[in-house]
Design a protein around this motif. Structure first.
Motif, PDB file in Angstrom:
ATOM      1  N   LEU A 142       0.853  -1.175   0.000  1.00  0.00           N
ATOM      2  CA  LEU A 142       0.000   0.000   0.000  1.00  0.00           C
ATOM      3  C   LEU A 142       0.894   1.231   0.000  1.00  0.00           C
ATOM      4  O   LEU A 142       1.760   1.386   0.869  1.00  0.00           O
ATOM      5  CB  LEU A 142      -0.908   0.013   1.228  1.00  0.00           C
ATOM      6  CG  LEU A 142      -1.897   1.179   1.349  1.00  0.00           C
ATOM      7  CD1 LEU A 142      -2.991   1.046   0.285  1.00  0.00           C
ATOM      8  CD2 LEU A 142      -2.498   1.221   2.746  1.00  0.00           C
ATOM      9  N   VAL A 143       0.698   2.110  -0.981  1.00  0.00           N
ATOM     10  CA  VAL A 143       1.528   3.306  -1.132  1.00  0.00           C
ATOM     11  C   VAL A 143       0.707   4.544  -0.804  1.00  0.00           C
ATOM     12  O   VAL A 143      -0.425   4.690  -1.281  1.00  0.00           O
ATOM     13  CB  VAL A 143       2.080   3.425  -2.572  1.00  0.00           C
ATOM     14  CG1 VAL A 143       2.934   4.675  -2.721  1.00  0.00           C
ATOM     15  CG2 VAL A 143       2.889   2.176  -2.932  1.00  0.00           C
ATOM     16  N   VAL A 144       1.268   5.427   0.012  1.00  0.00           N
ATOM     17  CA  VAL A 144       0.621   6.692   0.355  1.00  0.00           C
ATOM     18  C   VAL A 144       1.597   7.818   0.051  1.00  0.00           C
ATOM     19  O   VAL A 144       2.743   7.810   0.527  1.00  0.00           O
ATOM     20  CB  VAL A 144       0.225   6.743   1.845  1.00  0.00           C
ATOM     21  CG1 VAL A 144      -0.506   8.054   2.150  1.00  0.00           C
ATOM     22  CG2 VAL A 144      -0.638   5.544   2.223  1.00  0.00           C
ATOM     23  N   VAL A 145       1.150   8.782  -0.750  1.00  0.00           N
ATOM     24  CA  VAL A 145       1.957   9.964  -1.069  1.00  0.00           C
ATOM     25  C   VAL A 145       1.147  11.194  -0.699  1.00  0.00           C
ATOM     26  O   VAL A 145       0.012  11.362  -1.158  1.00  0.00           O
ATOM     27  CB  VAL A 145       2.328  10.022  -2.567  1.00  0.00           C
ATOM     28  CG1 VAL A 145       3.212  11.237  -2.844  1.00  0.00           C
ATOM     29  CG2 VAL A 145       3.020   8.741  -3.010  1.00  0.00           C
ATOM     30  N   GLY A 146       1.706  12.041   0.142  1.00  0.00           N
ATOM     31  CA  GLY A 146       0.983  13.229   0.581  1.00  0.00           C
ATOM     32  C   GLY A 146       1.865  14.457   0.585  1.00  0.00           C
ATOM     33  O   GLY A 146       3.065  14.382   0.886  1.00  0.00           O
ATOM     34  N   LEU A 147       1.268  15.587   0.250  1.00  0.00           N
ATOM     35  CA  LEU A 147       1.983  16.864   0.233  1.00  0.00           C
ATOM     36  C   LEU A 147       1.904  17.528   1.599  1.00  0.00           C
ATOM     37  O   LEU A 147       0.823  17.662   2.177  1.00  0.00           O
ATOM     38  CB  LEU A 147       1.384  17.786  -0.826  1.00  0.00           C
ATOM     39  CG  LEU A 147       1.919  19.235  -0.856  1.00  0.00           C
ATOM     40  CD1 LEU A 147       3.387  19.251  -1.278  1.00  0.00           C
ATOM     41  CD2 LEU A 147       1.072  20.094  -1.787  1.00  0.00           C
ATOM     42  N   TYR A 204       7.373  19.440   1.208  1.00  0.00           N
ATOM     43  CA  TYR A 204       7.902  18.113   0.924  1.00  0.00           C
ATOM     44  C   TYR A 204       6.758  17.140   0.667  1.00  0.00           C
ATOM     45  O   TYR A 204       5.630  17.344   1.113  1.00  0.00           O
ATOM     46  CB  TYR A 204       8.794  17.600   2.058  1.00  0.00           C
ATOM     47  CG  TYR A 204       8.117  17.424   3.399  1.00  0.00           C
ATOM     48  CD1 TYR A 204       7.623  16.180   3.807  1.00  0.00           C
ATOM     49  CD2 TYR A 204       7.990  18.493   4.279  1.00  0.00           C
ATOM     50  CE1 TYR A 204       7.023  16.010   5.049  1.00  0.00           C
ATOM     51  CE2 TYR A 204       7.385  18.337   5.521  1.00  0.00           C
ATOM     52  CZ  TYR A 204       6.906  17.096   5.900  1.00  0.00           C
ATOM     53  OH  TYR A 204       6.309  16.934   7.125  1.00  0.00           O
ATOM     54  N   LEU A 205       7.082  16.095  -0.063  1.00  0.00           N
ATOM     55  CA  LEU A 205       6.169  14.970  -0.270  1.00  0.00           C
ATOM     56  C   LEU A 205       6.581  13.860   0.684  1.00  0.00           C
ATOM     57  O   LEU A 205       7.745  13.447   0.704  1.00  0.00           O
ATOM     58  CB  LEU A 205       6.244  14.478  -1.711  1.00  0.00           C
ATOM     59  CG  LEU A 205       5.683  15.425  -2.779  1.00  0.00           C
ATOM     60  CD1 LEU A 205       6.085  14.938  -4.168  1.00  0.00           C
ATOM     61  CD2 LEU A 205       4.169  15.541  -2.669  1.00  0.00           C
ATOM     62  N   ALA A 206       5.641  13.398   1.491  1.00  0.00           N
ATOM     63  CA  ALA A 206       5.892  12.290   2.413  1.00  0.00           C
ATOM     64  C   ALA A 206       5.398  11.002   1.761  1.00  0.00           C
ATOM     65  O   ALA A 206       4.251  10.926   1.306  1.00  0.00           O
ATOM     66  CB  ALA A 206       5.181  12.528   3.736  1.00  0.00           C
ATOM     67  N   VAL A 207       6.258  10.010   1.719  1.00  0.00           N
ATOM     68  CA  VAL A 207       5.942   8.725   1.097  1.00  0.00           C
ATOM     69  C   VAL A 207       6.005   7.634   2.155  1.00  0.00           C
ATOM     70  O   VAL A 207       6.979   7.541   2.906  1.00  0.00           O
ATOM     71  CB  VAL A 207       6.923   8.399  -0.047  1.00  0.00           C
ATOM     72  CG1 VAL A 207       6.620   7.028  -0.647  1.00  0.00           C
ATOM     73  CG2 VAL A 207       6.863   9.483  -1.116  1.00  0.00           C
TER      74      VAL A 207
END
Length: 270
Positions: A72-77, A110-113
């Motif tokens: 499961l991949v989560v990418v958030g600004l 930043y983008l948190a992954v």
């Protein structure tokens, strides 16, 4: 880390492996402005890895959640600099990138992954994390990747990760784990340490006062790291480990290099 090296370490686990879901992979991509292009990531994932992440969120401020190869991949600004000046601290480990301090100081967001294993193994989950971060390096305002306790220039991180295009067994370990060297004084030999092995559920490794050359110490620590990662368990107290044609004893002791209670010290046996 090559296919042959991975295969050499695999199969040595005689115990139940760690649960990969307990050890998510994380990383940050520093941005020059608080904005990003999810559709650009979608295109990059498809071109780089033939990964179809589906439709991106309707707005860039909304987290993007998708599944890839059992993870499961989560990418958030995050529209702010990394808290507590953490990026500035990571830049201090970038001896081969003089601009790292300026990049860390100037970034605005930043983008948190986060990549969480569902059915993927520890190594498969780590590969997916590196693939996502490498594709995010193509974002127009990406300035650095924060991973392995240091900052990477986007082109450097991406170049290393692209080795996985040629083989699904390739494992660019330097994108995940920091292998440091230090010397207490002019009399003692070099010492080495790892940062990042805890993300695989094993203890960090140290070598103290070695007469080996710097590249030999680093290669030894890489082998020790991969041996633990592939078998899914940390070295036991007193365990004898063969590395680089020599036998070492694993001793659990207070860390000499890191602000943590204990690490695995590899001591050469006579």
């Amino acid at each position: 880390m090559t296919d042959t090296q991975l295969e050499a370490h695999a199969g040595s686990n005689t115990e139940t492996p760690l649960r990969a879901s307990d050890y998510p992979m994380t990383g940050l991509v520093l941005l020059s402005v608080p904005a990003w292009e999810p559709s650009h990531l979608r295109q990059s994932l498809l071109l780089d890895w033939q990964i179809n992440a589906g439709e991106p969120p309707q707005t860039p401020r909304e987290p993007w959640i998708f599944r890839v190869n059992g993870s499961l991949v989560v990418v958030g600004l995050e529209p702010r600099p990394v808290p507590d000046h953490a990026a500035d601290e990571q830049a201090k480990n970038c001896h081969d990138w003089p601009e790292a301090a300026d990049v860390a100081h100037a970034h605005q967001a930043y983008l948190a992954v986060a990549v969480i294993a569902e059915s993927a193994s520890l190594i498969e989950n780590a590969r997916t994390a590196m693939k996502v971060l490498a594709s995010l390096c193509e974002q127009p305002n990406a300035r650095a990747v924060n991973a392995a306790s240091r900052l990477f220039a986007p082109d450097v991180y991406r170049k290393a990760a692209l080795a996985m295009q040629d083989s699904e067994k390739a494992f660019p370990i330097f994108n995940l784990i920091y292998f440091g060297l230090w010397q207490q004084n002019d009399v003692e030999g070099l010492s080495g340490y790892t940062v990042g092995l805890d993300r695989f559920g094993v203890r960090e490794v140290e070598i103290q006062g070695s007469l080996l050359k710097p590249l030999e110490i680093r290669a030894l620590m890489v082998d020790a790291a991969m041996m633990q990662i592939t078998r899914g368990k940390t070295f036991a107290e007193g365990e004898e480990v063969k590395l680089g044609g020599r036998t070492y004893r694993a001793l659990i002791a207070a860390s000499a290099a890191l602000p943590i209670p204990e690490t695995t010290h590899l001591v050469p046996m006579p």
